[in-house]
Design a protein around this motif. Structure first.
Motif, PDB file in Angstrom:
ATOM      1  N   ILE A 244      62.140 -63.178  17.089  1.00 39.40           N
ATOM      2  CA  ILE A 244      61.751 -64.161  17.312  1.00 39.40           C
ATOM      3  C   ILE A 244      62.471 -64.777  18.537  1.00 39.40           C
ATOM      4  O   ILE A 244      62.132 -65.610  19.467  1.00 39.40           O
ATOM      5  CB  ILE A 244      61.968 -64.987  15.967  1.00 39.40           C
ATOM      6  N   ASP A 245      63.787 -64.397  18.525  1.00 40.88           N
ATOM      7  CA  ASP A 245      64.607 -64.802  19.728  1.00 40.88           C
ATOM      8  C   ASP A 245      64.013 -64.348  21.064  1.00 40.88           C
ATOM      9  O   ASP A 245      64.078 -65.283  22.171  1.00 40.88           O
ATOM     10  CB  ASP A 245      66.103 -64.302  19.825  1.00 40.88           C
ATOM     11  N   VAL A 246      63.554 -63.263  21.276  1.00 41.41           N
ATOM     12  CA  VAL A 246      62.778 -62.857  22.582  1.00 41.41           C
ATOM     13  C   VAL A 246      61.516 -63.524  22.880  1.00 41.41           C
ATOM     14  O   VAL A 246      61.201 -64.022  23.870  1.00 41.41           O
ATOM     15  CB  VAL A 246      62.733 -61.381  22.504  1.00 41.41           C
ATOM     16  N   ALA A 247      60.498 -63.762  21.516  1.00 40.91           N
ATOM     17  CA  ALA A 247      59.475 -64.512  21.564  1.00 40.91           C
ATOM     18  C   ALA A 247      59.575 -65.823  21.903  1.00 40.91           C
ATOM     19  O   ALA A 247      58.867 -66.444  22.815  1.00 40.91           O
ATOM     20  CB  ALA A 247      58.808 -64.339  20.160  1.00 40.91           C
ATOM     21  N   ILE A 248      60.738 -66.578  21.659  1.00 45.36           N
ATOM     22  CA  ILE A 248      60.796 -67.892  21.994  1.00 45.36           C
ATOM     23  C   ILE A 248      61.155 -67.934  23.673  1.00 45.36           C
ATOM     24  O   ILE A 248      60.730 -68.893  24.150  1.00 45.36           O
ATOM     25  CB  ILE A 248      62.111 -68.569  21.060  1.00 45.36           C
ATOM     26  N   ARG A 249      61.927 -66.932  24.022  1.00 44.44           N
ATOM     27  CA  ARG A 249      62.553 -67.047  25.435  1.00 44.44           C
ATOM     28  C   ARG A 249      61.004 -66.573  26.385  1.00 44.44           C
ATOM     29  O   ARG A 249      60.701 -67.177  27.220  1.00 44.44           O
ATOM     30  CB  ARG A 249      63.272 -65.723  26.046  1.00 44.44           C
ATOM     31  N   ILE A 250      60.257 -65.918  25.910  1.00 46.47           N
ATOM     32  CA  ILE A 250      58.824 -65.653  26.503  1.00 46.47           C
ATOM     33  C   ILE A 250      57.948 -66.774  26.408  1.00 46.47           C
ATOM     34  O   ILE A 250      57.416 -67.313  27.545  1.00 46.47           O
ATOM     35  CB  ILE A 250      58.061 -64.547  25.569  1.00 46.47           C
ATOM     36  N   GLN A 251      58.127 -67.807  25.271  1.00 49.72           N
ATOM     37  CA  GLN A 251      57.533 -69.152  25.088  1.00 49.72           C
ATOM     38  C   GLN A 251      58.038 -70.004  26.166  1.00 49.72           C
ATOM     39  O   GLN A 251      57.270 -70.638  26.863  1.00 49.72           O
ATOM     40  CB  GLN A 251      57.640 -69.648  23.830  1.00 49.72           C
ATOM     41  N   VAL A 252      59.440 -70.058  26.156  1.00 49.25           N
ATOM     42  CA  VAL A 252      59.994 -71.182  27.123  1.00 49.25           C
ATOM     43  C   VAL A 252      59.678 -70.790  28.562  1.00 49.25           C
ATOM     44  O   VAL A 252      59.464 -71.625  29.505  1.00 49.25           O
ATOM     45  CB  VAL A 252      61.523 -71.047  26.977  1.00 49.25           C
TER      46      VAL A 252
ATOM     47  N   THR B 263      57.255 -68.772  29.881  1.00 50.09           N
ATOM     48  CA  THR B 263      55.837 -68.735  30.409  1.00 50.09           C
ATOM     49  C   THR B 263      54.789 -69.401  29.951  1.00 50.09           C
ATOM     50  O   THR B 263      54.034 -69.642  30.455  1.00 50.09           O
ATOM     51  CB  THR B 263      55.440 -67.145  29.937  1.00 50.09           C
ATOM     52  N   GLY B 264      55.317 -70.232  28.783  1.00 48.63           N
ATOM     53  CA  GLY B 264      54.274 -71.072  28.343  1.00 48.63           C
ATOM     54  C   GLY B 264      53.468 -70.364  27.261  1.00 48.63           C
ATOM     55  O   GLY B 264      52.640 -71.160  26.352  1.00 48.63           O
ATOM     56  N   ALA B 265      53.446 -69.098  26.993  1.00 49.35           N
ATOM     57  CA  ALA B 265      52.786 -68.422  26.065  1.00 49.35           C
ATOM     58  C   ALA B 265      53.255 -69.201  24.522  1.00 49.35           C
ATOM     59  O   ALA B 265      54.595 -68.981  24.342  1.00 49.35           O
ATOM     60  CB  ALA B 265      52.542 -66.872  25.968  1.00 49.35           C
ATOM     61  N   THR B 266      52.196 -69.243  23.675  1.00 42.91           N
ATOM     62  CA  THR B 266      52.841 -69.765  22.361  1.00 42.91           C
ATOM     63  C   THR B 266      53.089 -68.553  21.488  1.00 42.91           C
ATOM     64  O   THR B 266      52.643 -67.484  21.608  1.00 42.91           O
ATOM     65  CB  THR B 266      51.637 -70.633  21.731  1.00 42.91           C
TER      66      THR B 266
ATOM     67  N   ARG C  68      44.389 -68.369  20.633  1.00 47.15           N
ATOM     68  CA  ARG C  68      44.733 -68.880  21.957  1.00 47.15           C
ATOM     69  C   ARG C  68      44.620 -70.343  22.262  1.00 47.15           C
ATOM     70  O   ARG C  68      44.557 -71.011  23.026  1.00 47.15           O
ATOM     71  CB  ARG C  68      43.338 -68.236  22.676  1.00 47.15           C
ATOM     72  N   ASP C  69      44.126 -70.975  20.828  1.00 44.37           N
ATOM     73  CA  ASP C  69      43.841 -72.411  20.937  1.00 44.37           C
ATOM     74  C   ASP C  69      44.873 -73.421  21.366  1.00 44.37           C
ATOM     75  O   ASP C  69      44.836 -74.468  21.740  1.00 44.37           O
ATOM     76  CB  ASP C  69      43.353 -73.020  19.719  1.00 44.37           C
ATOM     77  N   GLY C  70      46.257 -72.825  21.238  1.00 45.77           N
ATOM     78  CA  GLY C  70      47.434 -73.659  21.669  1.00 45.77           C
ATOM     79  C   GLY C  70      47.817 -73.244  23.075  1.00 45.77           C
ATOM     80  O   GLY C  70      49.040 -73.827  23.628  1.00 45.77           O
ATOM     81  N   LEU C  71      47.285 -72.447  23.793  1.00 43.38           N
ATOM     82  CA  LEU C  71      47.723 -71.895  25.245  1.00 43.38           C
ATOM     83  C   LEU C  71      47.651 -72.894  26.268  1.00 43.38           C
ATOM     84  O   LEU C  71      46.741 -73.617  26.093  1.00 43.38           O
ATOM     85  CB  LEU C  71      46.966 -70.619  25.542  1.00 43.38           C
ATOM     86  N   PRO C  72      48.449 -73.150  26.958  1.00 39.58           N
ATOM     87  CA  PRO C  72      48.198 -74.224  28.310  1.00 39.58           C
ATOM     88  C   PRO C  72      46.893 -73.761  28.996  1.00 39.58           C
ATOM     89  O   PRO C  72      46.562 -72.590  29.200  1.00 39.58           O
ATOM     90  CB  PRO C  72      49.523 -74.150  28.937  1.00 39.58           C
ATOM     91  N   THR C  73      46.393 -74.722  29.509  1.00 43.85           N
ATOM     92  CA  THR C  73      44.958 -74.368  30.425  1.00 43.85           C
ATOM     93  C   THR C  73      45.416 -73.431  31.523  1.00 43.85           C
ATOM     94  O   THR C  73      44.496 -72.388  31.732  1.00 43.85           O
ATOM     95  CB  THR C  73      44.734 -75.954  30.963  1.00 43.85           C
ATOM     96  N   ARG C  74      46.470 -73.540  32.170  1.00 43.24           N
ATOM     97  CA  ARG C  74      46.712 -72.701  33.077  1.00 43.24           C
ATOM     98  C   ARG C  74      46.942 -71.041  32.599  1.00 43.24           C
ATOM     99  O   ARG C  74      46.443 -70.331  33.223  1.00 43.24           O
ATOM    100  CB  ARG C  74      48.119 -72.902  33.958  1.00 43.24           C
ATOM    101  N   LEU C  75      47.341 -70.762  31.484  1.00 46.04           N
ATOM    102  CA  LEU C  75      47.419 -69.385  30.960  1.00 46.04           C
ATOM    103  C   LEU C  75      46.011 -69.044  30.699  1.00 46.04           C
ATOM    104  O   LEU C  75      45.670 -67.897  30.659  1.00 46.04           O
ATOM    105  CB  LEU C  75      48.454 -69.366  29.934  1.00 46.04           C
ATOM    106  N   LEU C  76      45.264 -69.875  30.003  1.00 47.43           N
ATOM    107  CA  LEU C  76      43.737 -69.600  29.400  1.00 47.43           C
ATOM    108  C   LEU C  76      42.804 -69.062  30.784  1.00 47.43           C
ATOM    109  O   LEU C  76      42.313 -68.286  30.488  1.00 47.43           O
ATOM    110  CB  LEU C  76      43.028 -70.951  28.634  1.00 47.43           C
ATOM    111  N   GLU C  77      43.315 -69.694  31.754  1.00 50.74           N
ATOM    112  CA  GLU C  77      42.485 -69.367  33.136  1.00 50.74           C
ATOM    113  C   GLU C  77      43.025 -68.070  33.368  1.00 50.74           C
ATOM    114  O   GLU C  77      42.431 -67.360  33.949  1.00 50.74           O
ATOM    115  CB  GLU C  77      42.741 -70.499  34.056  1.00 50.74           C
TER     116      GLU C  77
END
Length: 95
Positions: A52-60, A62-65, A74-83
């Motif tokens: 979970i600590d690594v996953a939170i760093r990935i989230q912070v 990159t924006g990946a949820t 995919r529904d919570g991903l930022p538009t830039r990542l969805l693209e």
């Protein structure tokens, strides 16, 4: 819409897709999320999943949820990542 399941190989596919979408090699992505390159390799091979600590760093960083990393939602991903990210659910349906 979902990009696969919860298994380590499913999480590995998403991490690879994220890294490639961001234009990073494995070493650069590992440095970004502050893990060793061998640890990143284990995540991408599906041998281990990020804790979970690594996953939170990935989230912070990159924006990946967390929902996308662990569950493929995919529904919570930022538009830039969805693209940038491929729709992995299409791969799974075709495979």
């Amino acid at each position: 819409m979902s990009d696969g399941g919860r298994s380590n190989p499913d999480i590995a596919k998403r991490l690879i897709a994220l890294r490639e979408a961001l234009g990073k090699n494995q070493s650069a992505f590992a440095a970004l999320i502050e893990v060793s390159q061998p640890a990143m390799n284990n995540y991408e091979k599906g041998h281990r999943r990020p804790d979970i600590d690594v996953a939170i760093r990935i989230q912070v960083r990159t924006g990946a949820t967390l929902d996308w990393i662990y569950l493929g939602r995919r529904d919570g991903l930022p538009t830039r990542l969805l693209e940038l990210l491929p729709d992995l659910s299409v791969e799974k349906a075709a495979g």
